[in-house]
Design a protein around this motif. Structure first.
Motif, PDB file in Angstrom:
ATOM      1  N   PHE A   1       0.796  -1.229   0.000  1.00 18.26           N
ATOM      2  CA  PHE A   1       0.000   0.000   0.000  1.00 18.26           C
ATOM      3  C   PHE A   1       0.829   1.280   0.000  1.00 18.26           C
ATOM      4  N   SER A   2       2.098   1.188   0.344  1.00 24.57           N
ATOM      5  CA  SER A   2       2.930   2.389   0.365  1.00 24.57           C
ATOM      6  C   SER A   2       3.925   2.418  -0.788  1.00 24.57           C
ATOM      7  N   VAL A   3       4.662   1.323  -0.946  1.00 24.43           N
ATOM      8  CA  VAL A   3       5.725   1.305  -1.950  1.00 24.43           C
ATOM      9  C   VAL A   3       5.144   1.117  -3.352  1.00 24.43           C
ATOM     10  N   GLN A   4       4.305   0.086  -3.519  1.00 22.81           N
ATOM     11  CA  GLN A   4       3.795  -0.229  -4.854  1.00 22.81           C
ATOM     12  C   GLN A   4       2.632   0.670  -5.259  1.00 22.81           C
ATOM     13  N   LEU A   5       1.637   0.810  -4.395  1.00 24.22           N
ATOM     14  CA  LEU A   5       0.452   1.590  -4.753  1.00 24.22           C
ATOM     15  C   LEU A   5       0.577   3.067  -4.387  1.00 24.22           C
ATOM     16  N   GLY A   6       1.388   3.380  -3.377  1.00 25.81           N
ATOM     17  CA  GLY A   6       1.570   4.770  -2.969  1.00 25.81           C
ATOM     18  C   GLY A   6       0.348   5.402  -2.342  1.00 25.81           C
ATOM     19  N   TRP A   7      -0.514   4.606  -1.748  1.00 23.33           N
ATOM     20  CA  TRP A   7      -1.753   5.120  -1.185  1.00 23.33           C
ATOM     21  C   TRP A   7      -1.574   5.683   0.222  1.00 23.33           C
ATOM     22  N   LEU A   8      -0.736   5.033   1.031  1.00 25.74           N
ATOM     23  CA  LEU A   8      -0.655   5.361   2.452  1.00 25.74           C
ATOM     24  C   LEU A   8       0.785   5.641   2.860  1.00 25.74           C
ATOM     25  N   PRO A   9       0.986   6.517   3.844  1.00 29.10           N
ATOM     26  CA  PRO A   9       2.346   6.782   4.338  1.00 29.10           C
ATOM     27  C   PRO A   9       2.870   5.613   5.159  1.00 29.10           C
ATOM     28  N   THR A  10       4.174   5.551   5.279  1.00 34.82           N
ATOM     29  CA  THR A  10       4.806   4.424   5.977  1.00 34.82           C
ATOM     30  C   THR A  10       5.222   4.754   7.402  1.00 34.82           C
ATOM     31  N   VAL A  11       5.601   6.003   7.666  1.00 34.75           N
ATOM     32  CA  VAL A  11       6.105   6.361   8.987  1.00 34.75           C
ATOM     33  C   VAL A  11       5.414   7.626   9.468  1.00 34.75           C
ATOM     34  N   GLY A  12       5.539   7.859  10.791  1.00 35.93           N
ATOM     35  CA  GLY A  12       4.994   9.079  11.376  1.00 35.93           C
ATOM     36  C   GLY A  12       3.562   8.918  11.828  1.00 35.93           C
ATOM     37  N   ALA A  13       3.076   9.951  12.559  1.00 43.91           N
ATOM     38  CA  ALA A  13       1.704   9.955  13.068  1.00 43.91           C
ATOM     39  C   ALA A  13       1.087  11.330  12.853  1.00 43.91           C
ATOM     40  N   ASP A  14       1.223  11.843  11.629  1.00 45.51           N
ATOM     41  CA  ASP A  14       0.796  13.210  11.344  1.00 45.51           C
ATOM     42  C   ASP A  14      -0.696  13.334  11.044  1.00 45.51           C
ATOM     43  N   GLY A  15      -1.317  12.303  10.538  1.00 42.72           N
ATOM     44  CA  GLY A  15      -2.738  12.383  10.196  1.00 42.72           C
ATOM     45  C   GLY A  15      -3.408  11.026  10.300  1.00 42.72           C
ATOM     46  N   TRP A  16      -4.718  11.012   9.996  1.00 41.52           N
ATOM     47  CA  TRP A  16      -5.473   9.761  10.161  1.00 41.52           C
ATOM     48  C   TRP A  16      -4.984   8.678   9.210  1.00 41.52           C
ATOM     49  N   ARG A  17      -4.440   9.062   8.063  1.00 38.63           N
ATOM     50  CA  ARG A  17      -3.961   8.056   7.119  1.00 38.63           C
ATOM     51  C   ARG A  17      -2.758   7.305   7.660  1.00 38.63           C
ATOM     52  N   ASN A  18      -2.006   7.947   8.559  1.00 38.10           N
ATOM     53  CA  ASN A  18      -0.851   7.276   9.160  1.00 38.10           C
ATOM     54  C   ASN A  18      -1.253   6.143  10.098  1.00 38.10           C
ATOM     55  N   TYR A  19      -2.514   6.161  10.566  1.00 41.25           N
ATOM     56  CA  TYR A  19      -2.954   5.157  11.533  1.00 41.25           C
ATOM     57  C   TYR A  19      -3.437   3.867  10.864  1.00 41.25           C
ATOM     58  N   ILE A  20      -3.690   3.904   9.576  1.00 37.54           N
ATOM     59  CA  ILE A  20      -4.337   2.762   8.932  1.00 37.54           C
ATOM     60  C   ILE A  20      -3.454   1.523   8.961  1.00 37.54           C
ATOM     61  N   LEU A  21      -2.256   1.615   8.403  1.00 41.16           N
ATOM     62  CA  LEU A  21      -1.389   0.439   8.328  1.00 41.16           C
ATOM     63  C   LEU A  21      -0.935  -0.046   9.709  1.00 41.16           C
ATOM     64  N   PRO A  22      -0.488   0.837  10.618  1.00 42.39           N
ATOM     65  CA  PRO A  22      -0.111   0.336  11.945  1.00 42.39           C
ATOM     66  C   PRO A  22      -1.267  -0.307  12.708  1.00 42.39           C
ATOM     67  N   SER A  23      -2.463   0.289  12.591  1.00 40.75           N
ATOM     68  CA  SER A  23      -3.602  -0.283  13.322  1.00 40.75           C
ATOM     69  C   SER A  23      -4.009  -1.631  12.748  1.00 40.75           C
ATOM     70  N   LEU A  24      -3.944  -1.786  11.425  1.00 40.04           N
ATOM     71  CA  LEU A  24      -4.233  -3.084  10.823  1.00 40.04           C
ATOM     72  C   LEU A  24      -3.218  -4.130  11.270  1.00 40.04           C
TER      73      LEU A  24
END
Length: 306
Positions: free
Chosen positions: A155-178
């Motif tokens: 979702f980050s490297v290939q598709l570029g949809w979501l950020p990989t690091v940090g906690a700046d916004g709600w999108r940053n919570y998706i991958l870690p929470s999953l």
């Protein structure tokens, strides 16, 4: 209820004292000299001895523990050896990202686990049950660090949809929470399924169906409340594990939370921060268990505490 609550709070004190002793002894058994780390690799023995004296590490262990316990009773967790900031400030700056990540993970994993567990129990040994248990076993079996790396790759490297690091916004919570909630959702699904199957076989459930009540009313009004009692216990334990055990996920996603702080503190032999964090995690488990006990009475009014 109030008397029970007060007794449980007072009962926390001996447990916390034992934890404080064990944590103090554990951190002092860690290899390495924090004075040497702070003084630098080129410092001579005189400078290292001065740093050790400033930190109070040259005192006997019983005296060090007594000073630590006195400060702890006063609400003073000491000063970080690495940043020279109060430990309370270090923890406060990292607490909210970990708490929000834990709440997000717990919310979706509990909802997902309950839905799969109930569906598997209602359609037992049919395709919803088999599919749900395959998902549950997969969630339990897949290591958190591997799942996190896989999600980042897709979702980050290939598709570029979501950020990989940090906690700046709600999108940053998706991958870690999953990543963090996958195993909890799997455990919730299996535990809910087992609890619901047991409840569905009770006499009052057969009586409700014999009265002509709809399947939805039988399941959610008569079955769910009774099936949730053991599930709540597991939810409380899982919440404590998430809050205190997000270390791997926080390292993988470089999350600015308590888990990342604990790893950094262990690497730098920052004794005050390590002791405060482990004591905080232990206190969280105790408080969560108390909240779970109180939730029993809310879910099932027939339960009373004295």
């Amino acid at each position: 209820m109030l008397n029970y609550f007060i007794k449980r709070l007072l009962g926390m004190l001996p447990t916390l004292l034992i934890v404080a002793i064990l944590v103090f002894l554990f951190v002092h058994m860690l290899p390495g000299d924090p004075a040497r780390l702070l003084a630098g690799p080129n410092a001579d023995n005189t400078v290292v001895a001065m740093v050790r004296h400033q930190l109070g590490l040259d005192l006997p262990l019983p005296q060090q523990f007594w000073h630590y316990l006195v400060r702890l009773v006063q609400g003073d967790f000491g000063q970080s050896m690495a940043s020279q900031r109060p430990v309370s400030q270090e923890i406060a700056s990292r607490f909210m990202p970990t708490l929000l990540l834990t709440l997000t993970s717990m919310a979706w994993s509990c909802l997902f686990g309950l839905v799969i567990g109930i569906a598997s129990a209602v359609w037992r040994n049919r395709w919803p049950d088999k599919l749900g248990m395959i998902i549950a076993v997969s969630g339990i079996s897949f290591p958190a660090f591997a799942l996190g790396i896989l999600l980042m790759q897709i979702f980050s490297v290939q598709l570029g949809w979501l950020p990989t690091v940090g906690a700046d916004g709600w999108r940053n919570y998706i991958l870690p929470s999953l990543t963090l909630g996958a195993s909890v959702a799997a455990v919730m699904a299996r535990f809910t399924r087992a609890s619901f199957i047991e409840v569905l076989g009770e006499d009052y459930m057969r009586t409700a169906r014999a009265k002509g009540l709809s399947a939805r009313k039988v399941i959610f009004k008569h079955g769910l409340r009774n099936a949730l009692i053991p599930v709540i216990t597991m939810m409380g334990l899982q919440f404590g594990l998430l809050l205190g055990g997000a270390i791997v996920v926080e390292v993988v996603f470089n999350w600015p939370g308590l888990g990342r702080l604990l790893i950094d503190s262990v690497e730098s032999r920052d004794y005050p921060v390590i002791q405060a964090l482990v004591l905080l995690f232990s206190c969280e488990f105790i408080v969560i268990n108390l909240v779970v006990d109180l939730l029993y009475a809310w879910v099932n009014p027939t339960i009373r505490y004295r």
